[in-house]
Scaffold this active site. Structure first.
Site, PDB file in Angstrom:
ATOM      1  N   ARG A  61       0.853  -1.196   0.000  1.00  0.00           N
ATOM      2  CA  ARG A  61       0.000   0.000   0.000  1.00  0.00           C
ATOM      3  C   ARG A  61       0.886   1.242   0.000  1.00  0.00           C
ATOM      4  NH1 ARG A  61      -1.398   1.792   4.631  1.00  0.00           N
ATOM      5  NH2 ARG A  61      -2.113  -0.174   5.501  1.00  0.00           N
TER       6      ARG A  61
ATOM      7  N   LYS B 102      -9.138   6.532 -19.268  1.00  0.00           N
ATOM      8  CA  LYS B 102      -9.500   7.015 -20.602  1.00  0.00           C
ATOM      9  C   LYS B 102      -8.315   6.845 -21.552  1.00  0.00           C
ATOM     10  CE  LYS B 102     -13.107   7.915 -18.163  1.00  0.00           C
ATOM     11  NZ  LYS B 102     -13.313   9.188 -17.513  1.00  0.00           N
TER      12      LYS B 102
ATOM     13  N   ASP C  54      -7.590  19.068 -14.784  1.00  0.00           N
ATOM     14  CA  ASP C  54      -7.932  17.680 -15.127  1.00  0.00           C
ATOM     15  C   ASP C  54      -7.577  17.521 -16.604  1.00  0.00           C
ATOM     16  OD1 ASP C  54      -9.185  15.336 -16.005  1.00  0.00           O
ATOM     17  OD2 ASP C  54     -10.841  15.535 -14.582  1.00  0.00           O
TER      18      ASP C  54
ATOM     19  N   TYR D  73     -16.580  17.379 -15.381  1.00  0.00           N
ATOM     20  CA  TYR D  73     -17.028  15.983 -15.324  1.00  0.00           C
ATOM     21  C   TYR D  73     -18.049  15.849 -14.180  1.00  0.00           C
ATOM     22  CZ  TYR D  73     -16.721  10.931 -14.653  1.00  0.00           C
ATOM     23  OH  TYR D  73     -17.022   9.606 -14.524  1.00  0.00           O
TER      24      TYR D  73
HETATM   25  C1  LIG Z   1     -13.754   9.651 -16.257  1.00  0.00           C
HETATM   26  C2  LIG Z   1     -13.330  10.982 -15.778  1.00  0.00           C
HETATM   27  C3  LIG Z   1     -13.060  11.225 -14.417  1.00  0.00           C
HETATM   28  C4  LIG Z   1     -13.255  10.161 -13.361  1.00  0.00           C
HETATM   29  O1  LIG Z   1     -12.349   9.116 -13.488  1.00  0.00           O
HETATM   30  P1  LIG Z   1     -12.647   7.599 -13.053  1.00  0.00           P
HETATM   31  O2  LIG Z   1     -11.417   6.883 -13.469  1.00  0.00           O
HETATM   32  O3  LIG Z   1     -13.885   7.152 -13.753  1.00  0.00           O
HETATM   33  O4  LIG Z   1     -12.845   7.619 -11.569  1.00  0.00           O
HETATM   34  C5  LIG Z   1     -12.618  12.483 -14.060  1.00  0.00           C
HETATM   35  N1  LIG Z   1     -12.469  13.464 -14.973  1.00  0.00           N
HETATM   36  C6  LIG Z   1     -12.726  13.276 -16.284  1.00  0.00           C
HETATM   37  C7  LIG Z   1     -12.547  14.401 -17.239  1.00  0.00           C
HETATM   38  C8  LIG Z   1     -13.174  12.039 -16.726  1.00  0.00           C
HETATM   39  O5  LIG Z   1     -13.447  11.868 -18.025  1.00  0.00           O
END
Ligand SMILES: *Cc1c(COP(=O)(O)O)cnc(C)c1O
Length: 382
Positions: A49, A198, A173, A101
């Protein structure tokens, strides 16, 4: 070694051949615990961890791709964003882009608000609006660029300037852009967050997240949260990310080629009322896109005018799979109003411009001609 080229870094950083066996590909270290030479005397690893060799290799790699100094990996994008909010204290305030998001809005408004942290949402296309939203207690400016699903951009360098004048940190982000397309830390951002789910993992088979920074003190606190709260990715998921980013540059080039071709097709099709793609010269922020991005990604949105027409289009698509998420090698399509943005109130959706007729496309890396054929036949049936 400090490699200059992006693809070279993606393939080599954190992944020198294994010193004991010569294995060219780093092993997946599943061990939860590590032999100590004497009590408290270990070789950098004591419990998985806290630290794990495969995770460390991935963190070194993504830190290099973002031109950062430190990366801290988490079990999901949301866990990464959650760790960033933990840098604040009760009473602190966040200024955030209006069309974030949906899960991030839910985290701010329904989880952290109960611990005394509030958020104000503004149109981050407008630096003046962002400035006006700041309060003495604002500690974080939190933006996405491009945004989901309308592909609005924020001028990252201008946002960093505003945040720093107010003694706040800028968080970007960078999930939609990837470090191949845009490197917010080089434009002044303090923290970059990713859903590695993604484009970074890129094959729709990993859920993960990461935070990257150049600030040692922020990295140390995030590293503490990673261990203390324990929302860590597994060694296998870290290994999948390491494997995936080796092709990130190539994938992004084909994602962009496909999205540009689809955007150009849609721009002249009579069934389409609006196309949102920063790579089109008609996009209102195309100049800014060219300035701060080197690739316009595979994401675009279309407005077909009504829910009925949007649903008709979805029914006719064959190659694009109806699914949430984005950034995988396969093309996906979604209807934000009923899917990714269903957790927002209808008023909130309307105020940020997410209409019932809006369709979001994540163009994969299939052959361009096949994608164009699918979109054409589906549009013709609307
Ligand atoms: C999918 C997404 C998230 C969240 O991520 P997870 O891996 O699903 O927890 C945050 N920001 C953006 C822009 C996203 O597309």
């Amino acid at each position: 070694m400090n490699y200059r080229g992006f693809a070279t870094r993606a393939i080599h950083v954190g992944q020198e051949p294994d010193p004991t066996t010569g294995a060219v590909i780093p092993p997946i270290h599943l061990s939860s615990t590590y032999a100590q030479d004497a009590p408290g005397k270990h070789r950098g690893f004591e419990y998985s961890r806290t630290n794990n060799p495969t995770r460390q290799a991935w963190e070194q790699n993504i830190a290099a791709l973002e031109e950062g100094s430190y990366a801290i990996a988490f079990a999901s994008g949301m866990a990464a964003i959650d760790a960033v909010v933990r840098l604040l204290r009760p009473g602190d305030h966040i200024v955030a882009s209006a069309d974030l998001y949906g899960g991030t809005v839910r985290l701010f408004d329904r989880v952290w608000s109960t611990f005394g942290i509030s958020a104000t949402y503004v149109d981050a296309r407008e630096p003046e609006a962002v400035k006006h939203a700041f309060r003495p207690e604002t500690r974080l400016l939190y933006i996405e660029s491009p945004t989901n699903p309308l592909l609005h951009l924020a001028d990252i360098a201008a946002m960093a300037d505003i945040a720093h004048r107010h003694n706040a940190w800028l968080v970007v982000d960078n999930t939609f852009a990837t470090p191949y397309a845009q490197q917010p830390l080089t434009l002044g951002a303090d923290l970059v967050v990713h859903s590695t789910t993604k484009y970074l993992a890129g094959h729709s088979d990993v859920v993960g997240g990461v935070v990257v920074t150049r600030h040692p003190e922020l990295a140390e606190r995030l590293r503490f949260f990673q261990n203390a709260a324990g929302a860590i990715p597994s060694p296998f998921e870290c290994w999948l990310c390491l494997r995936s980013v080796k092709t990130l540059a190539l994938r992004m080039q084909q994602h962009e080629r496909n999205a540009r071709a689809v955007a150009e097709l849609c721009a002249v099709h009579p069934a389409v009322q609006a196309v949102y793609y920063p790579g089109l010269p008609t996009h209102p922020q195309h100049e800014l896109a060219r300035r701060q991005m080197r690739n316009f990604t595979g994401m675009l949105s279309l407005d077909l005018g009504s829910a009925e027409r949007a649903l008709e289009f979805l029914r006719h698509l064959r190659l694009f799979t109806l699914a949430e998420s984005l950034g995988g090698v396969e093309s996906l399509v979604s209807h934000p109003a009923t899917m990714t943005h269903a957790s927002l109130s209808p008023e909130r959706r309307r105020s940020v411009g997410i209409t019932e007729g809006l369709i979001r496309l994540s163009c994969g890396i299939e052959d361009t001609e096949d994608l164009l054929e699918d979109i054409t036949q589906a549009l013709n049936s609307v």
